[in-house]
Structure formats: structure tokens, C-alpha cells
Design a protein around this motif. Structure first.
Motif, PDB file in Angstrom:
ATOM      1  N   PHE A 169     -25.218 -49.928 -17.943  1.00 63.97           N
ATOM      2  CA  PHE A 169     -25.511 -51.091 -18.775  1.00 63.97           C
ATOM      3  C   PHE A 169     -24.629 -52.300 -18.463  1.00 63.97           C
ATOM      4  N   THR A 170     -23.456 -52.076 -17.889  1.00 66.26           N
ATOM      5  CA  THR A 170     -22.538 -53.205 -17.663  1.00 66.26           C
ATOM      6  C   THR A 170     -22.264 -53.464 -16.187  1.00 66.26           C
TER       7      THR A 170
ATOM      8  N   PHE B 296     -19.790 -40.625 -19.754  1.00 72.91           N
ATOM      9  CA  PHE B 296     -19.582 -41.893 -20.470  1.00 72.91           C
ATOM     10  C   PHE B 296     -19.455 -43.046 -19.486  1.00 72.91           C
ATOM     11  N   ALA B 297     -18.676 -42.844 -18.406  1.00 74.83           N
ATOM     12  CA  ALA B 297     -18.499 -43.901 -17.406  1.00 74.83           C
ATOM     13  C   ALA B 297     -19.828 -44.233 -16.739  1.00 74.83           C
TER      14      ALA B 297
ATOM     15  N   VAL C 276     -22.909 -43.979 -18.040  1.00 72.82           N
ATOM     16  CA  VAL C 276     -23.744 -44.760 -18.966  1.00 72.82           C
ATOM     17  C   VAL C 276     -23.202 -46.187 -19.099  1.00 72.82           C
ATOM     18  N   TYR C 277     -21.888 -46.325 -19.166  1.00 73.99           N
ATOM     19  CA  TYR C 277     -21.270 -47.662 -19.230  1.00 73.99           C
ATOM     20  C   TYR C 277     -21.602 -48.469 -17.979  1.00 73.99           C
ATOM     21  N   LEU C 278     -21.550 -47.779 -16.803  1.00 72.11           N
ATOM     22  CA  LEU C 278     -21.885 -48.440 -15.545  1.00 72.11           C
ATOM     23  C   LEU C 278     -23.335 -48.876 -15.531  1.00 72.11           C
TER      24      LEU C 278
ATOM     25  N   ARG D 233     -19.989 -51.970 -14.550  1.00 72.27           N
ATOM     26  CA  ARG D 233     -18.548 -51.751 -14.326  1.00 72.27           C
ATOM     27  C   ARG D 233     -18.177 -50.321 -14.713  1.00 72.27           C
ATOM     28  N   TYR D 234     -17.186 -49.787 -14.012  1.00 77.10           N
ATOM     29  CA  TYR D 234     -16.641 -48.448 -14.270  1.00 77.10           C
ATOM     30  C   TYR D 234     -15.289 -48.650 -14.968  1.00 77.10           C
ATOM     31  N   PRO D 235     -15.118 -48.187 -16.196  1.00 79.30           N
ATOM     32  CA  PRO D 235     -13.846 -48.408 -16.902  1.00 79.30           C
ATOM     33  C   PRO D 235     -12.661 -47.835 -16.116  1.00 79.30           C
TER      34      PRO D 235
ATOM     35  N   ARG E  74     -25.562 -49.598 -10.292  1.00 81.81           N
ATOM     36  CA  ARG E  74     -25.719 -49.242 -11.697  1.00 81.81           C
ATOM     37  C   ARG E  74     -26.474 -47.911 -11.862  1.00 81.81           C
TER      38      ARG E  74
END
Length: 458
Positions: free
Chosen positions: A419-420, A412-413, A415-417, A422-424, A272
Motif C-alpha cells: 500500500f505504501t 506485515f511488512a 502488506v505495508y509495502l 516502502r518497507y519499514p 509493491r
């Protein structure tokens, strides 16, 4: 009569791996040779410029400016300080060794004027309490003078009666020539009688006797360094007997497939927060790649002339440049061109098929000798314009990017990674597509293929 059964076949021993074609020694030779070649070109350009400059002197051997008017409503014009050799060796600053300065003046009102050069301390003492202007800055194209006015009265005695001047002259058209010497000096222009409202048309000149020898020395030095760099590039690109390839193998390209292949496998267990420090972890790669891309540039210039005269891209140079691109893509995939893996990239120019980021460019056969003149700049302009949108203001060394869509998507990926965990996947595919486009254009602009890159992400 029965036929005896053949003896069981023995498994053939595994073949030993081919020796690496890119050992550290060859890479060092190419990088140092490229640095030497660029340094030599700079020295040759400087020497050539100085040699040309020596032809711009007047009949008396002076480099000179045009004539311009200097004027003040006060009693004197004083130049800014000229400090010579305050911290240097005495032998270097012996009088006349460095240069000879000349000031040619004329009075636009046809009244006698005075021009003198003297020690700053003595001149300041003479002008103490005298109204005068100190010239702080002069620009000759366009002509502009910036002065600081010191208020005061008329001098007690005319300037020509002073004994401290190192060089001086007065009259309607005075000329002063002075051999530069160690110390702090200023030049002064006044009316010969010390009266108010000074106006003089002045031209400045300098005679530098050693300039021609510096030019010749730079040319000789540049030629020697260029020769040494060429030898290093030759042996670095050629390699030793164990690394010599056979005849170049041209791999056929399936119909509809572009000969530059770029792939990346997304790591399903990305950390993460590791992306927050990957810039630090990748610094060793960035340092090495900076030198490798310098060699890439120099060798591409060599390949340009090879293609122009032979129609072929030298195989050893092709392999090196491809290796630099592979190394760059692996570092970019690990870091901020994709953030697709946490596996540290190897320090290698090889294919590294086990690493999750792979790049390959098929070696070309015959290349167009005419296309090489225009494809890297003129024909690639449409792609450059598209890539400005994709990767921002530039692609430095193939991996440093700023301000484009690719940077925003990776951010963006990340920051998403964070908190979640996962990589979109859709963003990853788009990022890979942008990088695929970038490296296709790099390969085309680096003259490695003649096929025009497609305008697509896949």
C-alpha cells in the motif's frame, strides 16, 4: 654521473579467477550419494528387521498371535474376505508359494467346534439365510473385535458335511493348516453340530519360507548401495586436482564477535506486488535446496564422526555445508524469510559477494571431540525453545517457517509495502536479527563451531 631513471613499472596482469570448487558434477555426486546412503540405510534397517523377525517363529516355523476368545450368540463366525492374486501372475500365487496359514482353536466349553477355510462364494451360499456374525476388524493389542451380525436361522446341515472346504477340522481342539492359493477365501468357526452360541479360543499363525531370502537380499542390496553412495560422497567432497585447497586456513575472530556473520541490504526500490508471486518464482530453488539439505544432513553425520575421531571438521564438507546455508539465506532473503530484495538469487554455493544477502562462517581449527556428542541436541535446547517463538513450529530446510514472529513481521511488512511502496526499516532490522539468530544456531547444531551462540539479534 647521473643515475639512469628506472624504467616505468608495468602493471601486473590481473590474476585469473580461481576455479570454482563446486561445479555441477560435484554437487550431483554429493546429492546422489546422500540419497543413495539414506536409501541404503532404509534397506539395511528393513533387512535387519526381517532377519530378526525370522528368529521369532515357533518350533513349527510359524509366526503366531496369542490366543483370544471369539464368540457370537448366532450360529457362525465368518472372517472378512481374503482376496489373493486377483490381478497378479498365476505363477506367483500357486498354492503354497506365498505362505501357509494355521488356525489353532479350542472350545472353552469343551464341546466340539468346527473350523474351515473355503471359497467365499460357496461359503456365502451355505450361510445364506443363516444367522451369523462377520468379523470386520480385529486388533490384538489391546484385543478388540468388530463384527457385523447377519440375522437368520439355523443351518440346514452341519458344516462338516460340506464338501467345498479347502481345509477343515473339528473337535474340542481343532487345528487347520492351509496353503494360501489364488482366489477369494473366508474362514468360518461354528459349533460342530451347527447349533447356536459359538465360542472359540483361537490363535493364528503364518509360515513364510521366503522371508529369510528377502532379508538377505535387502542386506546385500543395502550394503552395495551404501558402498556406491560412499564412493560418490568421497569423490564429491574431495573434488579434482584443480579444486583441492591447500592447508586449512583458520581466520582469527576479533574479540567479542561471533564467527557466524549474516547480513542483508534492503533494496530501496522494492516492487509493491512482486512478493505475491515470489513463492512461484522461488520453486526451482526450493526443489534444488530440498536435495542440497538432504546432502547437508548426511554430510553432517559424516562430519560428526570425523570430529569425534580427529577433532577436525573436513574442510570440503564444511565448505559444502556453508554453501548450502548461503544459498538458503539468499533464497530466504529474496522470498519470505525477509522479502529484502527483488533481485533473483543465483544458483550457487559460492559466497556471491555482489548479492545483497551474505553469510559467512569462519572455518574452525581444533573442535572438541566431547562437545560434538551433546551440543547439537542437549546444549542447543534453550535456543530451540527461543526459535519456536521466533520462527514458529519449525525451520524446514532452514527456510520454510510457519506461525512465528518472523512470519508475522514479514507479512506485515509485505502488506505495508503493497500500500505504501516502502518497507519499514525497523521491521527489516528485526527480521535480519531473527535470521541471524537462526543461522547461528544452525551452524552450531551442524557442528561447524564450538562457540555457544549468543542470545541476541545483533
Amino acid at each position: 654521473m647521473s643515475t639512469p631513471a628506472p624504467p616505468p613499472s608495468q602493471p601486473s596482469p590481473p590474476s585469473s579467477p580461481a576455479p570454482s570448487r563446486w561445479g555441477a558434477g560435484r554437487i550431483v555426486l554429493l546429492v546422489v550419494g546422500s540419497l543413495a546412503a539414506l536409501f541404503a540405510l532404509v534397506a539395511l534397517a528393513a533387512g535387519g528387521t526381517l532377519l530378526w523377525a525370522t528368529t521369532q517363529k515357533d518350533a513349527d516355523g510359524y509366526f503366531h498371535t496369542s490366543t483370544h476368545n471369539f464368540a457370537t450368540a448366532s450360529y457362525a463366525l465368518e472372517s472378512d474376505d481374503l482376496d489373493i492374486g486377483q490381478e497378479g501372475p498365476d505363477w506367483l500365487f500357486e498354492q503354497g508359494r506365498l505362505a501357509r496359514i494355521r488356525i489353532v482353536g479350542s472350545s472353552p466349553r469343551n464341546t466340539p467346534i468346527f473350523i474351515g477355510i473355503g471359497p467365499k462364494a460357496r461359503v456365502d451360499a451355505y450361510l445364506n439365510g443363516v444367522g451369523h456374525a462377520v468379523i470386520k476388524d480385529v486388533s490384538f493389542d489391546p484385543f478388540r473385535v468388530r463384527m457385523r451380525v447377519e440375522p437368520g436361522n439355523k443351518p440346514s446341515t452341519p458344516p462338516g458335511q460340506q464338501s467345498f472346504w479347502a481345509a477343515s477340522d473339528e473337535g474340542a481342539s481343532p487345528t487347520v493348516a492351509w496353503d494360501v492359493a489364488k482366489g477369494s477365501w473366508v474362514a468360518v468357526v461354528m459349533n460342530a453340530d451347527g447349533s447356536q452360541a459359538v465360542s472359540a479360543d483361537l490363535a493364528f499363525g503364518a509360515k513364510v519360507g521366503w522371508l529369510i531370502w528377502v532379508a538377505i537380499g535387502l542386506l546385500i542390496f543395502g550394503a552395495l548401495v551404501l558402498a556406491a553412495g560412499g564412493v560418490m560422497l568421497f569423490f564429491g567432497a574431495r573434488g579434482g586436482p584443480a579444486t583441492q585447497p591447500g592447508a586449512p586456513v583458520v581466520v582469527p575472530i576479533p574479540a567479542g564477535e561471533y564467527p557466524v556473520r549474516l547480513d542483508g541490504e534492503l533494496d530501496p526500490q522494492l516492487s509493491r506486488a512482486l512478493w505475491l508471486v515470489k513463492w512461484l518464482l522461488a520453486i526451482p530453488h526450493y526443489v534444488v535446496l530440498a536435495f542440497l539439505w538432504l546432502a547437508f544432513f548426511v554430510l553432517t553425520v559424516v562430519a560428526f564422526f570425523a570430529i569425534l575421531f580427529t577433532g577436525r571438521y573436513p574442510r570440503s564438507i564444511f565448505d559444502f555445508n556453508l554453501g548450502v546455508m548461503r544459498w538458503t539465506w539468499r533464497v530466504g532473503f529474496y522470498s519470505y524469510s525477509a522479502l529484502g530484495t527483488d533481485r533473483y538469487p543465483p544458483f550457487s554455493l559460492g559466497a556471491e559477494p555482489d548479492y545483497p544477502a551474505r553469510l559467512d562462517v569462519a572455518y574452525p581449527g581444533e573442535l572438541s571431540r566431547g562437545l560434538v556428542l551433546v551440543k547439537w541436541w542437549l546444549l542447543a535446547i534453550p535456543h530451540y525453545l527461543v526459535l519456536v517463538f521466533f520462527v514458529g513450529g519449525g525451520v524446514g530446510f532452514g527456510w520454510v517457517r510457519w506461525g512465528g514472529l518472523d512470519v508475522l513481521l514479514v507479512l506485515f511488512a509485505a502488506v505495508y509495502l503493497l500500500f505504501t511502496g516502502r518497507y519499514p526499516r525497523d521491521i527489516f532490522e528485526l527480521v535480519i536479527g531473527i535470521n541471524r539468530w537462526v543461522f547461528r544456531v544452525i551452524a552450531y547444531a551442524a557442528l561447524m563451531r564450538d562457540e555457544y551462540p549468543p542470545f541476541r539479534l545483533r
